[in-house]
Design a protein around this motif. Sequence first.
Motif, mmCIF file in Angstrom:
data_model
loop_
_atom_site.group_PDB
_atom_site.id
_atom_site.type_symbol
_atom_site.label_atom_id
_atom_site.label_comp_id
_atom_site.label_asym_id
_atom_site.label_seq_id
_atom_site.Cartn_x
_atom_site.Cartn_y
_atom_site.Cartn_z
ATOM 1 N N PHE A 1 0.825 -1.200 0.000
ATOM 2 C CA PHE A 1 0.000 0.000 0.000
ATOM 3 C C PHE A 1 0.864 1.257 0.000
ATOM 4 N N ARG A 2 1.999 1.195 0.669
ATOM 5 C CA ARG A 2 2.908 2.342 0.728
ATOM 6 C C ARG A 2 3.809 2.449 -0.503
ATOM 7 N N ARG B 1 3.173 3.294 11.358
ATOM 8 C CA ARG B 1 4.372 2.480 11.556
ATOM 9 C C ARG B 1 4.211 1.132 10.866
ATOM 10 N N ILE B 2 5.339 0.575 10.472
ATOM 11 C CA ILE B 2 5.327 -0.697 9.772
ATOM 12 C C ILE B 2 4.887 -1.812 10.726
ATOM 13 N N PRO B 3 3.982 -2.683 10.323
ATOM 14 C CA PRO B 3 3.552 -3.784 11.195
ATOM 15 C C PRO B 3 4.636 -4.847 11.337
ATOM 16 N N GLU B 4 4.459 -5.680 12.352
ATOM 17 C CA GLU B 4 5.321 -6.849 12.498
ATOM 18 C C GLU B 4 5.006 -7.832 11.369
ATOM 19 N N PRO B 5 5.987 -8.657 10.979
ATOM 20 C CA PRO B 5 5.691 -9.672 9.958
ATOM 21 C C PRO B 5 4.764 -10.750 10.515
ATOM 22 N N MET B 6 4.274 -11.606 9.658
ATOM 23 C CA MET B 6 3.337 -12.653 10.061
ATOM 24 C C MET B 6 4.009 -13.655 11.001
ATOM 25 N N PRO B 7 3.225 -14.411 11.779
ATOM 26 C CA PRO B 7 3.788 -15.454 12.630
ATOM 27 C C PRO B 7 4.593 -16.458 11.802
ATOM 28 N N CYS C 1 7.496 8.576 1.927
ATOM 29 C CA CYS C 1 8.005 9.806 2.539
ATOM 30 C C CYS C 1 7.446 9.985 3.951
ATOM 31 N N ALA C 2 8.291 10.420 4.855
ATOM 32 C CA ALA C 2 7.877 10.646 6.243
ATOM 33 C C ALA C 2 6.868 11.778 6.371
ATOM 34 N N VAL D 1 11.639 12.811 2.266
ATOM 35 C CA VAL D 1 12.430 12.288 3.389
ATOM 36 C C VAL D 1 11.948 10.876 3.648
ATOM 37 N N ILE D 2 12.833 9.912 3.564
ATOM 38 C CA ILE D 2 12.424 8.526 3.668
ATOM 39 C C ILE D 2 11.780 8.239 5.026
ATOM 40 N N HIS D 3 10.673 7.506 5.000
ATOM 41 C CA HIS D 3 10.000 7.086 6.227
ATOM 42 C C HIS D 3 11.000 6.279 7.066
ATOM 43 N N PRO D 4 11.125 6.560 8.369
ATOM 44 C CA PRO D 4 12.151 5.876 9.168
ATOM 45 C C PRO D 4 12.041 4.350 9.185
#
Length: 279
Positions: free
Chosen positions: A46-47, A198-204, A236-237, A270-273
């Motif tokens: 999506f991003r 914020r970026i989610p955690e990856p799948m289990p 971008c941030a 500015v790149i998203h952190p």
Amino acid sequence: MKIPEPMNSIAALIDAYHESKQEKPRPHLGCSLLGHKCDRWIWLSFRHAVVEKFPGRILRLFRRGHNEEAQIISDLRAIGVDVRGTQRRVDFGCHISGSLDAIIERGLPEAPKARHVAEFKTHSKKSFEDLLKHGVEKSKPQHWVQMHLYAHGTGIARILYYAVEKDSDRIYTERVTYDKEVAQKAIERGQRIALSDRIPEPMPNAGRDWFECKFCPAHAFCWKDEPTKEVNCRTCAHATPLKNSTWRCERHEADGIPTDFQYKGCDDHVIHPDLVRVS
């Protein structure tokens, strides 16, 4: 003098042509993605942070799948099914939407008077055999969620899943009753992911050597600490997705970043952190 190896220049040129016409990533979060197991992959897609590039042969396979829809509709009409290939859109807000393949008004032999959402898919032999053995819900969970979302968005209570095996032209059909809970859970999940800063955690079970991760386009990003290569508004941030399905730029204090502009961004990027390093 050694004779050069033969070259299939026609195929190479055709594939190169298709590769030069790659579609841009979708501006919305599509219904076809919401059955994916990994929240992180959905967020990255999506991003526009990991944009998958396909070789020409695969793009031609996609075209074949798309062209198959017209043949399926023709065959259904030939046996008396009233099917409308509308490509009707459904929209659930918060950037989530999609386009269904068709609506059947009436005429299916098993339920002649009932309306159905129609979902058409093509499969390889291996994929088709798994579908025959396990059915749509277990074999193709992304398709399962996708078609329930279309039923939810149209208010139609029944679904026809129609699959064709590309190798032998075998047909598999499965009629499904709409499950409201499946659709609502997917919508809530999609809205949460789309609006997450914020970026989610990856799948289990995710990991460098986990089979589903190894074949994911984001493998290098997640497990080799390779930052995103994509420079656009969504990486971008300064950019923020809003509930009304638009984007806001905090740097320029502007709402409603035009979709076409989002693909290229501006000089103030500015790149998203979270897209620099995730481990």
